[in-house]
Design an enzyme around this catalytic site. Structure first.
Site, PDB file in Angstrom:
ATOM      1  N   ALA A 270     -15.525   8.279  -3.840  1.00  0.00           N
ATOM      2  CA  ALA A 270     -15.091   7.464  -2.711  1.00  0.00           C
ATOM      3  C   ALA A 270     -14.928   8.362  -1.498  1.00  0.00           C
ATOM      4  O   ALA A 270     -14.969   9.585  -1.623  1.00  0.00           O
ATOM      5  CB  ALA A 270     -13.764   6.784  -3.029  1.00  0.00           C
ATOM      6  N   ASN A 273     -12.735   7.437   4.861  1.00  0.00           N
ATOM      7  CA  ASN A 273     -12.873   7.083   6.273  1.00  0.00           C
ATOM      8  C   ASN A 273     -11.664   6.258   6.699  1.00  0.00           C
ATOM      9  O   ASN A 273     -11.314   5.284   6.036  1.00  0.00           O
ATOM     10  CB  ASN A 273     -14.131   6.231   6.482  1.00  0.00           C
ATOM     11  CG  ASN A 273     -15.308   6.769   5.711  1.00  0.00           C
ATOM     12  OD1 ASN A 273     -15.704   7.901   5.896  1.00  0.00           O
ATOM     13  ND2 ASN A 273     -15.846   5.960   4.800  1.00  0.00           N
ATOM     14  N   HIS A 305      -5.740   7.649  -4.393  1.00  0.00           N
ATOM     15  CA  HIS A 305      -6.164   8.938  -3.826  1.00  0.00           C
ATOM     16  C   HIS A 305      -6.651   8.747  -2.384  1.00  0.00           C
ATOM     17  O   HIS A 305      -6.220   9.447  -1.464  1.00  0.00           O
ATOM     18  CB  HIS A 305      -7.278   9.511  -4.712  1.00  0.00           C
ATOM     19  CG  HIS A 305      -7.859  10.804  -4.248  1.00  0.00           C
ATOM     20  ND1 HIS A 305      -7.556  12.002  -4.842  1.00  0.00           N
ATOM     21  CD2 HIS A 305      -8.736  11.095  -3.262  1.00  0.00           C
ATOM     22  CE1 HIS A 305      -8.211  12.974  -4.231  1.00  0.00           C
ATOM     23  NE2 HIS A 305      -8.942  12.450  -3.263  1.00  0.00           N
ATOM     24  N   GLU A 306      -7.518   7.777  -2.189  1.00  0.00           N
ATOM     25  CA  GLU A 306      -8.084   7.574  -0.845  1.00  0.00           C
ATOM     26  C   GLU A 306      -7.006   7.091   0.119  1.00  0.00           C
ATOM     27  O   GLU A 306      -6.965   7.515   1.273  1.00  0.00           O
ATOM     28  CB  GLU A 306      -9.253   6.579  -0.902  1.00  0.00           C
ATOM     29  CG  GLU A 306     -10.396   6.989  -1.829  1.00  0.00           C
ATOM     30  CD  GLU A 306     -10.896   8.399  -1.599  1.00  0.00           C
ATOM     31  OE1 GLU A 306     -10.970   8.836  -0.437  1.00  0.00           O
ATOM     32  OE2 GLU A 306     -11.206   9.098  -2.597  1.00  0.00           O
ATOM     33  N   GLU A 328      -7.497  17.702  -0.386  1.00  0.00           N
ATOM     34  CA  GLU A 328      -7.851  17.169  -1.708  1.00  0.00           C
ATOM     35  C   GLU A 328      -6.771  17.374  -2.765  1.00  0.00           C
ATOM     36  O   GLU A 328      -6.530  16.507  -3.593  1.00  0.00           O
ATOM     37  CB  GLU A 328      -9.188  17.751  -2.170  1.00  0.00           C
ATOM     38  CG  GLU A 328     -10.363  17.334  -1.289  1.00  0.00           C
ATOM     39  CD  GLU A 328     -10.491  15.820  -1.144  1.00  0.00           C
ATOM     40  OE1 GLU A 328      -9.868  15.074  -1.910  1.00  0.00           O
ATOM     41  OE2 GLU A 328     -11.234  15.394  -0.232  1.00  0.00           O
TER      42      GLU A 328
HETATM   43 ZN   LIG Z   1     -10.177  13.120  -1.706  1.00  0.00          ZN
END
Ligand SMILES: [Zn+2]
Length: 848
Positions: A270, A273, A305-306, A328
């Site tokens: 993924a 944005n 996570h996103e 990350e």
């Molecule tokens: Zn990530």
């Protein structure tokens, strides 16, 4: 560092606000663009340098506010992906407006502005366009300052066919039909100030969910027609995690809306944005009634996570790609926190031990790297998207959080985000914030983990009432001298003495530390709670005590670590294989899913190393250990059992029927699969992946045809990939060849084909055919597959365990270097080396 490097942009001109208007033509695979950029000229210049790749320029001009435009000419530098605009007059410091018209291509390589295709519910082939800009592909869609520190505001306009949906980072504020063209113009609001790699445009036929309001932001899930109903689960975890994070960070969601969009062709999992997160379908769309627990967990993980990135990454961004771990590792850490809060019964932090173990596996190699290292050219950042950045990074953050205390840690994070919002930061800024808020030496501790590669093996012995802890770098390969590296190790201790338990956290910074306990301990756990990123090796008396207490005083994560650490020291030649197998033998009564997961992973690993005769003797042991565990669970789901127990049942059956070669299990699994075909609801869903893997393992041409048809007619993305990857698990040569051909024949999406190939390389009965196929079709694979997938596909070479194959693999890659992932290739080769060394070391074992 900026001026002298030819691939870096000068800082003499900075962008403030882009107005970008794009008109994509999906059938011609092209787009036309117009762009207006408000810039600030810092020093007098005659030239403006921006990034651009695969773009053609029609016109460039510049004007001062209210002034007349002056035309510029363009020179291109394809090597550095730059365009230079040369103007007749000097541009003096101050605000200017740059205007550019250009055109580009919608490519098929899943980066930049690209095309994705799918079949609609009527079987008609359709095309959509999407973007993937991280790390440096925004420059394929529009000329820009494509470095993370050049933050600016983006105002996007998309001109698209009237029946299509257009999505970008911010809310659509106006949709105007363009008479006579069957097109419409969709105008989006201004974004916040952000980096180019976070810009997104998505154009195609989409089904959107009803919005769910999270604060002031409407949240929606989007899918291609026919798949919209699979978005409900993502919507739940999406809204939960978004509000969870706004509370945790104490900052509202920074966008004005949030769309989660499933794209049929997608190179990674993924992409964060801002306001328009894109996903591969398996990471977003799922049928809650049919999916297994782990498939649901994957969707929950990726969505969380996103969403975490909307703050960590989007609102505060690393200055340059060397700081990628800040994005990350944090998003991975936050993903666990949110999913754990959402479904405590999944015990997400416990299962995170499996990811931590995967990071420790790579980080025990000589060819590992520090979490953060200097990155010069931006493409070097491509090699950073790996388990060391994500999983090791998240693990050391978890270790720090447990050491500092969770509230103190959270307050430091809040401070860091507030200081650097709408701007960029470096690793050192994070330690500043944490030290300011906790008054603890976070920097010294963390620098030893972020800037040094590897991790320690902690030896623990008893000296009367004293415990003696000592550290040395852990390595799988013993040849050569290991560097003398010291870590600041927060050691989480729990000891039992006279029926009482003593807890202690100590910081080991030197080679050795002696700790006096109030009592002479009966047993000691030296990674209590399992949060430490280190391995433990107990002296023989302490090891005997730990084994005795295994099911009494050890938590499941501690048993996991005991098994995992022992397996690692076995591969490293520090523990005998017999000792490891004896430890496995103690697990007949084990009920924890994660402990079994590490056992099963080690069984597959051993299976790839052992020869046929050894394998038969090993299989007997597997059956002797796994069958009692399965008998206790039984094949049928029972009232009141947890979801984790259901998954464990499937995993035990899957292992017994494949690496365990248990014929009774295979027979029963095939019968049950036949029943599943007739009546899917009659079989517990967590059992299905095991049945599918056993049918493939024992399968013939008829089974293959059935699976192939399932891939073609799958009802969910999970079902499609389950059967697709199962094709790579068949063992008959003709069926293997058929699957191999599919990897380059065009019928398997390039987002999946490299992983199918990796699976076939890891299939012991297929590996030699797969390797020779890969060598023959190497150039074609490089050409077809997304760049980031090549080193991941090559992980399959770790299965080619023989001295001859290893030599051939080394020879091949010496002539065919993988430029997208030199470090990862080195790591795969070293993992193969370790397996070959073990094969030699164990050649006389398991022969009776
Ligand atoms: Zn990530």
């Amino acid at each position: 560092m900026s001026e002298q490097k030819p691939y870096r942009l000068p800082t003499t001109v900075v962008p403030e606000r882009y107005e970008i208007k794009l008109t994509p033509d999906l059938s011609a695979a092209t787009f036309a663009g117009e762009e207006k950029v408000s810039i600030q000229v810092i020093e007098p210049v005659r030239q403006i340098v921006v990034n651009a790749a695969e773009l053609e320029f029609q016109a460039v001009s510049i004007r001062a506010p209210g002034g007349k435009p002056a035309r510029g000419n363009v020179t291109l530098d394809s090597e550095n992906e730059q365009a230079t605009f040369n103007f007749p007059e000097i541009l003096n410091p101050g605000r200017w407006e740059l205007q550019i018209t250009f055109s580009g291509i919608l490519n098929d390589k899943l980066h930049g502005f690209y095309r994705s295709t799918y079949k609609d519910p009527n079987g008609q082939e359709k095309t959509l366009a999407s973007t993937q800009f991280e790390s440096t592909d925004a420059r394929r869609a529009f000329p820009c300052w494509d470095e993370p520190a050049f933050k600016a505001i983006f105002q996007v306009t998309l001109v698209v066919d009237e029946k299509l949906t257009a999505i970008s980072n911010a809310r659509a504020i106006r949709q105007t039909p363009l008479p006579g063209t069957r097109k419409k113009e969709v105008v989006f609001a201004d974004t916040m100030k952000m980096s180019t790699y976070l810009v997104a445009f998505i154009v195609g036929e989409f089904e959107g969910s009803e919005p769910v309001m999270v604060g002031n932001a409407p949240l929606r899930v989007w899918a291609v027609p026919g798949k919209g109903h699979l978005g409900k689960f993502a919507l739940q975890i999406g809204s939960f995690s978004l509000s969870f994070f706004s509370r945790y960070y104490d900052i509202p969601y920074p966008g004005d809306k949030l769309d989660l969009i499933a794209i049929p062709d997608f190179a990674s999992g993924a992409m964060e944005n801002l306001g328009a997160i894109t996903f591969r379908e398996t990471a977003l769309l799922v049928d809650e009634e049919k999916a297994t627990r782990s498939e649901l967990e994957r969707v929950a993980d990726v969505v969380s996570h996103e969403n975490a990135h909307m703050w960590f990454g989007d609102l505060v961004t690393m200055k340059w790609w060397n700081g990628l771990w800040l994005n990350e590792a944090f998003a991975t850490f936050m993903e666990m926190l949110a999913v754990d809060a959402w479904k405590p019964e999944w015990r997400r932090w416990d299962s995170f031990t499996v990811s931590r173990a995967a990071a420790m596996q790579v980080d025990g190699l000589k060819s590992t790297r520090p979490i953060e290292f200097p990155v010069e050219r931006p493409e070097e950042a491509a090699g950073m998207f790996d388990v060391l950045t994500y999983e090791k990074g998240a693990s050391v953050l978890r270790m720090l959080e447990q050491y500092l205390g969770d509230n103190a840690f959270r307050d430091g994070i809040r401070l860091y985000l507030r200081h650097h919002q709408y701007a960029n930061a470096e690793t050192t800024d994070l330690w500043d914030a944490l030290e300011e808020s906790t008054h603890q030496p976070a920097r010294a501790l963390m620098d030893s983990w972020i800037f040094q590669a590897g991790y320690p093996l902690l030896s623990v012995k008893k000296d009367g009432r004293e415990l003696v802890l000592s550290q040395r770098l852990f390595r799988y390969l013993q040849e050569g001298e290991a560097p003398d590296r010291k870590f600041h190790v927060p050691v989480f201790l729990r000891a039992g003495a006279k029926g009482r338990s003593i807890d202690k956290i100590v910081l080991l910074t030197d080679q050795e530390l002696r700790i006096e306990l109030s009592e002479d301990p009966d047993w000691v756990v030296a990674n209590a709670g399992g949060h430490g990123f280190y391995r433990v090796r107990y002296s023989p008396d302490l090891m005997a005590a730990v084994k005795r207490e295994l099911q009494i005083h050890l938590l499941p994560v501690e048993r996991f670590n005991l098994v995992n650490d022992t397996w690692a020291t076995t591969l490293a030649g520090l523990t005998s294989l017999t000792d490891y197998l004896d430890l496995m033998g103690l697990l007949r009564d084990e009920r924890d899913l994660n402990v079994w997961t590490t056992v099963i992973i080690s069984c597959h690993h051993l299976h790839r190393i052992l020869d046929e005769v050894q394998d038969r003797s090993f299989q007997e042991r597997i059956r002797a250990i796994f069958n009692p565990a399965l008998e206790r669970l039984t094949w049928a789901p029972r009232e009141g059992e947890t979801e984790l127990e259901r998954q464990l049942r499937g995993d035990l059956i899957g292992a017994l029927g494949t690496v365990g070669e248990d014929q009774a299990c295979q027979k029963r699994a095939r019968e049950l699969y036949a029943q599943y075909e007739k009546d899917p609801a009659s079989v517990e869903r967590n059992l299905v992946p095991a049945l599918v893997s056993i049918v493939a393992y024992t399968g013939n041409g008829t089974d293959y045809e059935k699976f192939y048809a399932r891939v073609k007619n799958a009802q969910t993305p999970q079902e499609e990939t389950r059967y697709l990857f199962a094709l790579g698990a068949f063992r008959q040569p003709d069926l293997i060849d058929r699957t191999l051909k599919m990897t380059i024949g065009g019928e398997v999406r390039t987002q999946n084909a490299p992983y199918l190939m990796r699976g076939i390389l890891l299939n012991k009965d297929a590996r030699e055919r797969a390797w020779s196929f890969m060598k023959t079709h190497w150039e074609e694979m490089l050409h077809r597959y997304p760049d980031n997938s090549i080193p991941r596909m090559c992980e399959g070479i770790i299965g080619l365990v023989s001295p001859e194959l290893e030599a051939d693999v080394r020879e091949f890659f010496a002539h065919h270097p993988v430029k997208q992932g030199a470090k990862q290739m080195e790591q795969h080769l070293e993992r193969l080396r370790i397996a070959v060394v073990c094969k030699e070391r164990w050649k006389d074992l398991l022969r009776t």
